[in-house]
Design a protein around this motif. Structure first.
Motif, PDB file in Angstrom:
ATOM      1  N   ALA A 153       1.315  -0.999  -0.104  1.00 14.78           N
ATOM      2  CA  ALA A 153      -0.129   0.041   0.027  1.00 14.78           C
ATOM      3  C   ALA A 153       0.638   0.569   0.126  1.00 14.78           C
ATOM      4  N   PRO A 229       1.468  -1.086  -5.874  1.00 20.22           N
ATOM      5  CA  PRO A 229       0.493  -0.915  -6.215  1.00 20.22           C
ATOM      6  C   PRO A 229       0.355  -0.347  -7.823  1.00 20.22           C
ATOM      7  N   TYR A 236      -4.307   0.384  -4.804  1.00 15.38           N
ATOM      8  CA  TYR A 236      -4.436   0.359  -3.704  1.00 15.38           C
ATOM      9  C   TYR A 236      -5.822   0.597  -3.299  1.00 15.38           C
TER      10      TYR A 236
END
Length: 355
Positions: A153, A229, A236
């Motif tokens: 993340a 991501p 995310y």
């Protein structure tokens, strides 16, 4: 047995037959073996080699270990007019996901939309395959699944979510449906492994190390690096949506509770979750009107001016269908790493792999 030379070709039928032989030698029923083989080989025909027959060896090892069951079938655990919960019973992910897609399509024919969640499944290969199955039935299809965490993340020092693939497919009157299949990671983990095995460099932006900093050292993945991501917080956020629909809502394992199908205990179920949506366009407008509007949208995109050096704009799936037609006429050109994996599957199962 073929030697591992890049871009050897094999026919679709021959490759499907090999996959079926390997799976049935491990006790998988003929129908389930054929369902799995079609999903894997179709993915190879699209040129998406990371999610095609290269996966067969890992599935075979999990079947031998008992983490994948060869004596059970997916079943509907609960259902309503427009939804269902499918228990995969730790069978092959392709078998469970094809079953769940069929249920979603059936529900959509009755209610206009059909939403199916899946628990107790395993790695299901290419999400796009199941979205395409819905499109073949005249539906707009979506498919998604969760996985063991491998994607960071924004700001994290380790993986938070799985690569959590999502795909959609939309039928067209021309024949080839629009088809998008993407991971929430900037790149699939299999591509990192493949580049490392081939000795190729890792591009910038693919990986984040265990200090939360960008790295191009592919050897760190997955123990000391995570996938980035796609689009930062946007990827995310999409991954979190998929985790909720495929994992939380289905009752399957979530994030770190999901088992690794490739590196985890081969005797234990992984309890992956998945979700499938089918939308019957004929319930909302007449099919002829829908197809006219889709054709107009496609024409508008194709007519847009292009940048220098770009011949034409392409819709998602156009490249894959072009690859598919070439595979049908000339055979599938398998990269060396896929051939190596198939040879190992052949050796471990005692099934000949001959071009």
């Amino acid at each position: 047995m073929a030697s591992a030379v890049a871009d050897q070709t094999i026919s679709i039928g021959e490759l499907e037959d090999f996959c079926i032989r390997v799976l049935t030698s491990l006790g998988v029923g003929q129908d389930d073996a054929r369902t799995t083989a079609k999903a894997l080989v179709t993915t190879d025909t699209w040129g998406v080699y990371t999610h095609g027959t290269k996966l067969l060896r890992g599935y075979a090892r999990r079947l031998r270990g008992g983490g994948l069951r060869n004596n059970l079938s997916p079943k509907i655990a609960d259902e309503g007019a427009a939804w269902a919960l499918v228990d995969g019973q730790s069978t092959l992910g392709q078998v469970t996901s094809t079953f769940a897609t069929d249920v979603a399509v059936r529900k959509a024919r009755q209610a206009g939309v059909g939403f199916v969640t899946v628990t107790n499944s395993c790695h299901f290969g290419a999400a796009g395959y199941y979205a395409w199955l819905a499109a073949k039935s005249g539906m707009i299809g979506l498919a998604m699944a969760n996985d063991v965490p491998s994607v960071a993340a924004p700001g994290s020092r380790g993986p938070v979510l799985g690569s959590n693939p999502i795909a959609f497919s939309c039928p067209t009157a021309a024949g080839d449906p629009i088809l998008l299949d993407m991971s929430i990671a900037t790149v699939a983990g299999g591509k990192v492994f493949a580049r490392c095995k081939r000795g190729e460099p890792i591009p910038p932006g693919w990986l984040v190390d265990d200090a939360g900093q960008p790295t191009q050292d592919g050897t760190l993945y997955p123990d000391r690096a995570s996938l980035s991501p796609v689009g930062g917080h946007k990827g995310y956020g999409i991954g979190l949506l998929i985790e909720i629909l495929a994992g939380v809502l289905s009752g399957a394992a979530v994030t770190k509770q999901v088992g690794s199908w490739l590196f985890g205990d081969m005797s234990a179920p992984t309890n992956h979750g998945a979700a499938f949506l089918a939308i019957d366009v004929s319930a909302i407008m007449t099919p002829s009107t829908f197809y006219e509007r889709i054709a107009a949208l496609i024409s508008e995109i194709h007519a847009e001016p292009t940048a220098e050096g770009v011949a034409s704009l392409m819709l998602p799936g156009e490249m894959e269908w072009r690859n598919r037609r070439q595979a049908e006429s000339k055979g599938i050109a398998l990269p060396a790493d896929v051939i190596d994996s198939l040879q190992e599957a052949a050796s471990e199962s005692g099934q000949p792999f001959v071009f």
